[in-house]
Design an enzyme around this catalytic site. Structure first.
Site, PDB file in Angstrom:
ATOM      1  N   ASP A 136      -2.884 -10.116  -7.472  1.00  0.00           N
ATOM      2  CA  ASP A 136      -2.531  -9.075  -6.323  1.00  0.00           C
ATOM      3  C   ASP A 136      -4.153  -8.660  -5.791  1.00  0.00           C
ATOM      4  O   ASP A 136      -4.810  -7.929  -6.665  1.00  0.00           O
ATOM      5  CB  ASP A 136      -1.891  -8.078  -6.967  1.00  0.00           C
ATOM      6  CG  ASP A 136      -1.107  -7.290  -5.716  1.00  0.00           C
ATOM      7  OD1 ASP A 136      -1.601  -7.642  -4.442  1.00  0.00           O
ATOM      8  OD2 ASP A 136      -0.209  -6.521  -6.023  1.00  0.00           O
ATOM      9  N   ASP A 137      -4.407  -9.066  -4.783  1.00  0.00           N
ATOM     10  CA  ASP A 137      -5.741  -8.727  -3.977  1.00  0.00           C
ATOM     11  C   ASP A 137      -6.777  -9.000  -4.898  1.00  0.00           C
ATOM     12  O   ASP A 137      -8.167  -8.525  -4.777  1.00  0.00           O
ATOM     13  CB  ASP A 137      -5.680  -7.035  -4.047  1.00  0.00           C
ATOM     14  CG  ASP A 137      -4.949  -6.361  -2.821  1.00  0.00           C
ATOM     15  OD1 ASP A 137      -4.202  -7.539  -2.134  1.00  0.00           O
ATOM     16  OD2 ASP A 137      -4.930  -5.373  -2.633  1.00  0.00           O
ATOM     17  N   CYS A 164      -0.230  -9.311   1.372  1.00  0.00           N
ATOM     18  CA  CYS A 164       0.660  -9.545   0.363  1.00  0.00           C
ATOM     19  C   CYS A 164       1.771 -10.204   0.668  1.00  0.00           C
ATOM     20  O   CYS A 164       2.275 -11.112   0.388  1.00  0.00           O
ATOM     21  CB  CYS A 164       0.835  -8.346  -0.177  1.00  0.00           C
ATOM     22  SG  CYS A 164       0.869  -6.868   0.861  1.00  0.00           S
ATOM     23  N   HIS A 176       7.927  -7.937  -3.416  1.00  0.00           N
ATOM     24  CA  HIS A 176       7.423  -7.820  -2.216  1.00  0.00           C
ATOM     25  C   HIS A 176       7.814  -8.542  -0.948  1.00  0.00           C
ATOM     26  O   HIS A 176       7.430  -8.715   0.049  1.00  0.00           O
ATOM     27  CB  HIS A 176       5.902  -8.024  -2.223  1.00  0.00           C
ATOM     28  CG  HIS A 176       5.222  -6.735  -1.603  1.00  0.00           C
ATOM     29  ND1 HIS A 176       3.938  -6.691  -1.090  1.00  0.00           N
ATOM     30  CD2 HIS A 176       5.617  -5.505  -1.192  1.00  0.00           C
ATOM     31  CE1 HIS A 176       3.681  -5.553  -0.628  1.00  0.00           C
ATOM     32  NE2 HIS A 176       4.780  -4.706  -0.408  1.00  0.00           N
ATOM     33  N   ASN A 212      -4.038 -12.888  -1.625  1.00  0.00           N
ATOM     34  CA  ASN A 212      -5.079 -12.698  -0.563  1.00  0.00           C
ATOM     35  C   ASN A 212      -6.407 -12.303  -1.125  1.00  0.00           C
ATOM     36  O   ASN A 212      -6.646 -12.227  -2.277  1.00  0.00           O
ATOM     37  CB  ASN A 212      -4.903 -11.781   0.587  1.00  0.00           C
ATOM     38  CG  ASN A 212      -4.085 -10.475  -0.004  1.00  0.00           C
ATOM     39  OD1 ASN A 212      -2.788 -10.168  -0.035  1.00  0.00           O
ATOM     40  ND2 ASN A 212      -4.881  -9.425  -0.710  1.00  0.00           N
TER      41      ASN A 212
END
Lengths: 479, 479
Positions: free
Chosen positions: A40-41, A80, A143, A292
């Site tokens: 995540d990120d 996301c 998500h 991402n």
């Protein structure tokens, strides 16, 4: 306004191909297990093997040495929800509905007040795999919408431990509820409460360890039962507010973000060892990537995009190019590096071979930028990292990503290099636009009533909250 | 105005330690051979193992896997001549004279018209090694002055193939001569002439291959004679104007610069194989590094500094932090990564642990910047990449290089973190300033008469040129 790229998609396609081409064999045991590890990120530059200077990822670096490293792997979207929707459907966000048509909105996702989510018309990877006898589990963040019909178990997954939205908070449970943690189809608690606490001051939390244990238990159970499995491992510790368990806090050179990277790296190492220990490593395809680019605006809570321009929420390389490793002992040769020249296309920007054409540029709005949020800190490039949505459709900005991975030197419009590159790119863009059928946009409408007030199972643990009456509005995104 | 750091120095120290501590043994054969591979303007981010996205360096990546990788290695100066002087003397440029006291001059080096050079009072590494029975050879660029007394064979080296200055040109041999190539103490030709041509259009040149062959011949000869050797391998193909041989032209994804990197990577691979083939790999310490960061102002002819700020000629990380690998089979354990917390200090900036304090900031002058030369393209950081020489000595800018390797977020002056960091750094700076004895500056005076008009040996090959009368002036540096 939308943007999409091909490679998260290509992965979805690839995994379904693996299973379908091998499905001719029987019994089921010959089907390879599939693990997708989605960070995540996390940015391209966060891996030692991609240049993180303080070397927090010995396990991922070893995974790359034992498998195939992709230095040119792209997400389908720099944010996301659309990225995750594309990964599981194999379809562009504009097709699967993970976009918005609201004015001035580009980067839309699924906050708690969102009304939409994954459409029942979409076929997700676990649904395809189920037909071949796979059991699928999501460990971590979903998500793709949090209303009942949008949840994992209604969209192909058999099991789930994790949260439907980002772990933002803590909230007071009055204006807005804290995000629930689900076990399968019922909530078992909320973030910032009971055993799901994230300490706001130190960043301490046991959640990454909980996700690791749950993943190992699932792998063990499926392995013992000789059932092929799909594990979608999607921990969120590197998304701000970043967190790590006590054992890792303070261990990195760059604060809690680096500590979280070290804990996730450790977790990846444990999972791969577990596969070996159970003797199923030669029958398990593992793919590691991120949703991402690193969130540069998060400053010390954000990661690194290496040499690339800007980050999360932008279509520059820093937002779209992801760390990626494929690992499958006996099937993927050790130490390979794939430099794919695969076509990736989008309407914000198109990459063809080593050329990338930007049809629209934008980092973030002046309003947001002037309030201190910078998507490209220390990287303002004139005419490129613009703060208004600038239309270059008549004359796109073109970069050569080989010579200039940082997208700092647009090719001169009057050069023959520019003319030749555009001549190759234009017909592909036209073809794409002609054949594209947009899905119904899922990210236009918001409503406080749809928030996580009373998820299924809340009554059993006394965690039901009373929400307001429905009063939908057109979502206003930060831009 | 001067600036220096410790690690190029530490290497000089380390190599002399190796030889001296082992020198107690006899016979000479027990002395390890030493090879220092010094690249020219190659950046931290140019190695695959440090994140170059198109993976041009399989041999260097393998060298790192077999040896020790230094992600925190610094040059003594962000410019060629002072960096090289520090490497060979083990002394800060301000001590060994490789600096200037001319007004507004910071980044001074040794162009053809320079009067100064390495002082006869300095003791260079090959002189120390000679006392222990070593034979020393320089293959490549010297850059410590080109007047006879400054040349390699008058400063400890036994052999030399290469040039005294940068391979700028071509010149017309009237206003200024082309740079000579020396074989030992006599010139054998000039750049851009005869077999030393660099094609201005294609970048084709055989010089890197010539340097490789010369290095192999030297290693073979010393190995056969059972004599310990020091090879200082300093090819210059990655310094603009960049060049590569036909075999490598067009092979990389980023033009001739990348092609040159590939050819040098190939050369390193050949040299290491050669050591193995001759059976002397376990008795040879090899160290790979670069003289300074990539020249970002050279745009497509420059390399990459990975995640770091700015590049060559700046004291930001991009100018000072270098790729570095130590390789010595049997002595250095495979795959080690050294994260040194060694003190490095300077008066432009000081690094102590993970903190770096800038006492002066400057990228380049407004005049130069406005003429289109940008040392930090796409990386303007307010108050940091300044275009006037800004004095922060009363209140230095401090960065945490672990959390912020790109030097983008100065620590708040009013924070306790700032106070604590400064409290550790200040006494070290004071101590350094108190004990420093500057050398006579070598880079103040210029004179057209001292250029390479008639180097020794020019008469034998008909290459003597007539220069002008002596008319010294105070050198004016670009800033």
């Amino acid at each position: 306004m939308f943007n999409t790229k091909m490679s998260g998609l290509a992965l979805a396609l690839f995994t379904s191909l693996i299973c379908c081409s091998l499905a001719l064999k029987s019994p089921n045991e010959s089907l390879p297990n599939i693990i997708i590890m989605l960070m995540d990120d996390m940015g391209w530059g966060d891996l030692g093997v991609f240049g993180q200077p303080s070397k927090e990822t010995p396990n991922l670096d070893a995974m790359a040495a034992q498998g195939m490293l992709f230095p040119n792997f792209y997400t389908a979207n720099p944010l996301c929800s659309p990225s995750r929707a594309a990964l599981l459907t194999g379809r562009l966000p504009v097709r699967n509905g993970f976009y918005t048509t609201n004015a001035h909105a580009r980067n839309a996702y699924t906050p708690q007040e969102i009304v939409g989510g994954i459409s029942k018309d979409e076929i997700l990877l676990p649904k395809l795999l189920k037909e071949k006898g796979y059991t699928s589990k999501l460990v971590g963040k979903w998500h793709l919408g949090h209303r009942p019909e949008h949840l994992p178990l209604n969209n192909g997954f058999d099991e789930w431990l994790g949260s439907p939205n980002c772990h933002f908070g803590p909230y007071n449970n009055i204006g807005r509820p804290n995000i629930p943690i689900y076990f399968n189809s019922e909530m078992v608690g909320r973030y910032y409460e009971d055993e799901f606490v994230i300490d706001g001051k130190t960043g301490e939390s046991n959640i990454t360890m909980m996700y690791l244990n749950e993943s190992m238990e699932f792998i063990l159970r499926q392995s013992k039962a000789h059932r092929p499995f799909f594990l979608y491992y999607a921990p969120d510790a590197t998304h701000a507010p970043v967190y790590a368990s006590k054992k890792f806090l303070g261990k990195s050179q760059r604060g809690v973000y680096g500590d979280a990277v070290m804990e996730l790296d450790y977790s990846v190492g444990v999972i791969l060892s577990w596969l070996k220990q159970l003797g199923i490593d030669q029958n398990t395809f593992v793919f590691f990537t991120s949703d991402n680019g690193a969130a540069l605006y998060a400053a010390k809570e954000g990661g690194s995009n290496g040499p690339f321009l800007c980050g999360k929420e932008t279509t520059f390389e820093g937002g779209m190019r992801e760390p990626a490793i494929a690992w499958w002992p006996g099937q993927i040769e050790e130490g390979t590096v794939s430099i794919s020249s695969h076509l990736r296309n989008e309407l914000m920007a198109v990459r063809l071979g080593l050329y990338k054409a930007h049809y629209w540029t934008w980092s973030n709005s002046w309003q947001e930028f002037n309030s201190g949020i910078n998507f490209c800190p220390g990287q303002e490039v004139i005419n490129v990292t613009t703060h208004e949505q600038r239309d270059h459709t008549l004359q796109p900005l073109i970069f050569h990503l080989g010579k200039d991975p940082g997208e700092k030197y647009p090719i001169r419009v009057l050069s023959s290099e520019y003319r030749d590159a555009l001549k190759s790119i234009s017909p592909i863009v036209e073809q794409h636009q002609k054949t594209l059928v947009p899905g119904a946009p899922q990210l236009n409408m918001c409503d406080l009533a749809v928030m996580n007030w009373a998820p299924p199972g809340c009554d059993k643990i006394g965690k039901c909250l009373k929400g307001p009456q429905s009063a939908p509005w057109k979502c206003e995104w930060p831009h």
